[in-house]
Write a protein that holds these residues in place. Structure first.
Motif, short mmCIF file in Angstrom:
data_model
loop_
_atom_site.label_atom_id
_atom_site.label_comp_id
_atom_site.label_asym_id
_atom_site.label_seq_id
_atom_site.Cartn_x
_atom_site.Cartn_y
_atom_site.Cartn_z
N ILE A 492 0.83 -1.24 0.01
CA ILE A 492 -0.01 -0.11 0.03
C ILE A 492 1.07 1.32 0.05
CG2 ILE A 492 -1.76 1.50 1.10
CD1 ILE A 492 -2.79 -1.38 2.60
N VAL A 495 -1.20 5.69 -0.27
CA VAL A 495 -1.35 6.35 0.99
C VAL A 495 -0.21 7.27 1.14
CG1 VAL A 495 -1.13 6.46 3.62
CG2 VAL A 495 -2.80 4.94 2.28
N TYR A 501 -3.89 9.27 4.93
CA TYR A 501 -3.81 8.01 5.60
C TYR A 501 -5.05 7.42 5.88
CZ TYR A 501 -3.48 10.20 10.23
OH TYR A 501 -3.73 10.81 11.43
N TYR A 504 -6.16 4.08 4.12
CA TYR A 504 -5.84 2.77 4.57
C TYR A 504 -7.31 1.85 4.93
CZ TYR A 504 -1.18 3.48 5.61
OH TYR A 504 0.56 3.40 5.43
N TYR A 507 -9.13 -0.26 2.02
CA TYR A 507 -8.62 -1.75 1.74
C TYR A 507 -9.09 -2.72 2.86
CZ TYR A 507 -5.42 0.78 -1.44
OH TYR A 507 -5.07 1.76 -2.48
N PHE A 515 3.96 -1.34 3.53
CA PHE A 515 3.28 0.12 3.57
C PHE A 515 4.12 0.94 4.62
CE2 PHE A 515 2.14 -2.27 7.43
CZ PHE A 515 1.81 -1.20 8.40
N GLY A 587 -3.21 2.29 9.84
CA GLY A 587 -3.22 1.32 9.14
C GLY A 587 -3.40 0.04 10.05
N SER A 601 0.82 -7.75 8.84
CA SER A 601 1.42 -6.68 8.14
C SER A 601 2.93 -6.59 8.44
CB SER A 601 0.63 -5.26 8.58
OG SER A 601 0.75 -5.04 10.03
#
Length: 825
Positions: A492, A495, A501, A504, A507, A515, A587, A601
């Motif tokens: 990502i 952003v 931001y 986020y 998604y 990201f 995020g 993540s």
């Protein structure tokens, strides 16, 4: 078996007329060189160049990477009676011609490989001379590009035409300081009859019990006869196999019933066992190999499901939610990276509650120290093959190098239980699909064969128990966009590059492997590296340390409605650091609220390689930025956050701990002075490794005056989350509703803060007092009446009151209130 390390007596001299005129004579004669090392650090040690990291030294030192260089040493040697004497170079950077006693040994062109050459006939008793001549990596890359054909690549230099760390030519967080040198150890290895060339210990867990299949490569001297025995010893299990002279491969399979399993952190112990492999002829030991291994199984689920397709790791059959960061080389000059420097960065990773590092494809295969530390601490490793952000030729010259380096890397790293996935490369498949490569490629190869043929074949052959992914991002289907959020992994970057931001939340990613959001390094790091007068975000030296295209403008745009425009350089520094932390927090809280749809993540990035405005959580001098403190919270095993859902708000609780949670959640709408305006308490039950959500009642979620109210949700187990109905510039915050004091104590200083109103993101920028100072907490939001103590580690004898000065003790409050005063007529 004897090894003669060649670490002394080296000199380096320039071979081309490319040096500044005042250095011509000295560099032509040669200067002392350190091996392992690179020319930049030799020149720095000799006092011939300024610090490459300060101001605009980068541009004045471009001649180094554009020059040819020679390393030379003499060494004493006597024949010990061994059958073979090999020159072993663990790492040459990069395009090298090697001579021993005036005779050519070899030409090499790959930084990512080691080399071994039989020099028995070239060595002589007494004095020997070894010379390694290096081509300019910049010039060689351009020459190779002309031979192979131009292919799209990021940044200025065709790094995709040479097998050298891509980031060494400059990146959007790193300088263009292309290095040259003998960057790893070099020496003479003497041996007789046969030696262990490599061991690939393939571990697995079947029905709860550990197994080992050890694959061994053996090299023999040409005249060898007879036989030898390979013996294996690990965790109380033993085996042996006999080899006839000339037999180069052997495999032994062992059940290891007494072995405890290796687990990632948070899931169990990191049990490691030494595996001893010995090659002997009768009572004579010919060769030994020893390394610690761990027993674990790993699987990666990418199967289709009703929501798309997953990307889920399981270790020993247990799902592992990934809380990770991307890893770049820890220093621009790789030989300066040591186990001690790596330990500091691994500590940063551990203390931030992470369980995975992704070794990114534009860097290097790290040393065993890195993987050993990950093994010991339960940090999972995602390992890229070394291709990034470019199209790569599949001509034989490069294909053969990729095959050799990948074979060596897989063979070396299979021993490490922390390594749980091999990845074809970074953003190359995405680049081919989305970055307008097809026209300039004009039908030429671009690397697809590496990702879909060579690498998966090598992994299947050499590390069949380790999963493989074609790329990052990747959707595991030729019919899907490689960056489809519903399938596999995604990056990502819109952003940071284009949108606020808050996007986020647009998604619903299955797994986010890149990201991030930029922020400046610590104040003292800027003071070391940048000397503009006056200091300014757009100062000429400051811009040298901002490598992203339009980076400072993106920092300004990224403030959006979240924070006011800074009014001074110090405010810019604090505002953009705070905004970086908030953007990434936003995020990760969103991703984790999607569990189990989302399985993890990997933030870009944990570390820096030089002083720079970047996405890193820890700057190159080891200062933990506010982002790091944000990650420590949002990557905790248990995370509570408030999230918008259709029709209102929810309190999302992700419990990634091994124990269930039985608690109560108290939801309060409060005035900024602390007055409770609405309240409700609900039971909250969350199983281990599960998530739950509570709907926030409408009377608590609906403000009377959004500018003077906020929502706080507190679990009785200690987790807390805030929700604000307006952005900070519209919030009626007091400038400094705090009482603060500091005192010197054993080990540093203790700062006491009591809030008299709502205090948002209280942070101590203590390196402004002393560059060695570190605070143990940051981004603290305090309710009216709450108190906190922050420990500051710093040298004795400082004035404690400096730690509570206005420029050190910062919060969002002072930014908003100052901006509000300035806006009044």
């Amino acid at each position: 078996m004897t090894y003669h390390a060649l670490t002394t007596g080296w000199t380096a001299r320039i071979l081309t007329e490319t040096a500044p005129a005042d250095l011509d004579q000295e560099l032509g004669a040669g200067i002392p060189a350190t091996v392992p090392g690179v020319v930049h650090t030799d020149l720095l040690a000799a006092g011939l160049i300024t610090d490459p990291f300060v101001d605009d030294a980068e541009s004045t030192l471009q001649w180094i990477g554009r020059s040819d260089w020679e390393y030379r040493t003499t060494f004493e040697w006597s024949d010990d009676g061994s059958d073979r004497h090999d020159l072993v170079a663990q790492g040459l950077d990069t395009v090298a011609h090697i001579e021993l006693n005036g005779s050519a040994v070899a030409d090499t062109a790959n930084q990512h490989r080691s080399y071994r050459f039989d020099v028995s006939e070239l060595l002589q008793p007494g004095s020997n001379e070894l010379v390694v001549r290096f081509r300019s990596p910049v010039q060689y890359a351009r020459e190779q590009e002309a031979v192979l054909g131009e292919r799209p690549h990021s940044y200025a230099h065709p790094f995709n035409a040479i097998r050298k760390a891509a980031c060494n030519f400059g990146w959007d967080w790193g300088p263009d300081l292309a290095s040259v040198g003998i960057w790893k150890s070099i020496g003479i290895d003497s041996w007789s009859t046969s030696r262990i060339e490599s061991v690939r210990p393939l571990v697995d867990v079947r029905d709860g019990e550990a197994t080992l299949a050890a694959h061994v490569q053996v090299e023999w001297v040409d005249e060898a006869t007879g036989s030898a025995t390979l013996s294996f010893d690990v965790a109380g299990a033993h085996a042996s196999v006999d080899l006839l002279a000339g037999q180069t491969t052997a495999t032994v399979t062992l059940d290891v019933p007494d072995a405890e399993l290796w687990w990632p952190r948070g899931h169990g112990a990191q049990t490691l066992y030494p595996l001893n492999v010995e090659l002997a002829a009768g009572d004579t030991v010919l060769s030994r190999w020893r390394r610690r291994i761990g027993f674990r199984s790993v699987s990666l689920d990418v199967a289709p499901d009703p929501d798309g397709s997953a990307f889920r790791f399981a270790i020993n059959g247990e799902d592992v939610y990934i809380r990770g960061a991307n890893w770049i080389p820890d220093d621009v000059f790789f030989p300066r990276i040591t186990r001690e420097t790596l330990q500091r960065s691994i500590d940063d990773t551990l203390d931030a509650n992470m369980n995975m590092l992704r070794v990114w494809g534009g860097g290097i295969y790290e040393t065993d120290d890195f993987y050993d530390l990950c093994d010991e601490n339960g940090i999972l490793v995602w390992q890229d093959f070394l291709l990034a952000c470019a199209a790569y030729s599949e001509d034989a010259a490069l294909w053969d190098e990729f095959e050799a380096e990948a074979t060596e890397a897989i063979t070396r790293l299979t021993a490490h239980p922390s390594l749980v996935v091999w990845n074809g490369g970074n953003e190359n498949i995405w680049g081919y699909v989305d970055w307008n490569w097809r026209t300039p490629l004009a039908g030429r190869t671009w690397g697809e064969g590496y990702y879909t043929e060579l690498f998966p074949q090598l992994v299947a052959e050499l590390a069949p128990n380790t999963p493989y992914s074609e790329g990052s991002p990747f959707s595991f289907s030729p019919y899907l966009h490689p960056n489809d959020p519903g399938h596999g992994t995604m990056h990502i970057w819109d952003v940071w590059n284009r949108v606020d931001y808050s996007h986020y939340r647009d998604y619903r990613p299955r797994f986010v492997s890149e990201f991030g959001f930029q922020g400046p390094p610590a104040w003292s790091t800027l003071e070391y590296a940048v000397h503009d007068e006056p200091m300014d975000p757009f100062g000429p030296n400051m811009l040298v340390h901002q490598k992203a295209t339009d980076g400072n403008e993106k920092l300004r745009r990224g403030l959006g409605e979240h924070l006011p425009e800074p009014r001074s350089f110090e405010d810019w520094h604090w505002t953009t650091q705070l905004n970086q932390a908030r953007a990434v927090t936003f995020g990760i809280e969103h991703f984790r609220s999607l569990f189990p749809l989302n399985q993890g993540s990997i933030v870009w990035q944990i570390n820096d390689c030089w002083p720079v405005v970047s996405w890193a959580a820890v700057d190159s001098l080891g200062h933990r930025k506010p982002l790091w403190h944000a990650l420590q919270r949002v990557y905790g095993e248990r995370l509570l956050s408030v999230q918008p859902r259709e029709g209102g708000l929810i309190a999302s609780f992700h419990n990634d701990a091994p124990e269930a949670v039985s608690t109560q959640a108290t939801m309060q709408r409060r005035a900024l002075d602390g007055t409770v305006l609405a309240e409700q308490t609900m039971p909250l039950e969350v199983d281990a490794r599960e998530a739950s959500a509570l709907v926030v009642p409408a009377d608590v979620a609906t403000p009377g005056d959004g500018a003077s109210e906020f929502l706080v949700v507190t679990a009785s187990t200690g987790e807390r989350a805030f929700w604000y109905f307006v952005e900070d510039p519209a919030l009626a915050l007091e400038a400094a509703p705090i009482d603060a004091s500091a005192e010197e104590v054993d080990g540093g200083y203790r700062v006491h803060v009591t809030a008299t109103g709502l205090v948002k993101d209280l942070t101590l920028l203590v390196d402004k007092v002393d560059p060695s100072a570190h605070a143990d907490a940051a981004l603290l939001t305090l309710l009216p009446g709450e108190s906190v103590e922050v420990m500051v580690r710093a040298r004795p004898g400082l004035d404690p009151s400096e730690f509570v000065a206005e420029r050190v003790l910062r919060s969002a409050n002072d930014l908003v209130a100052t901006a509000g005063v300035a806006a009044q007529p």
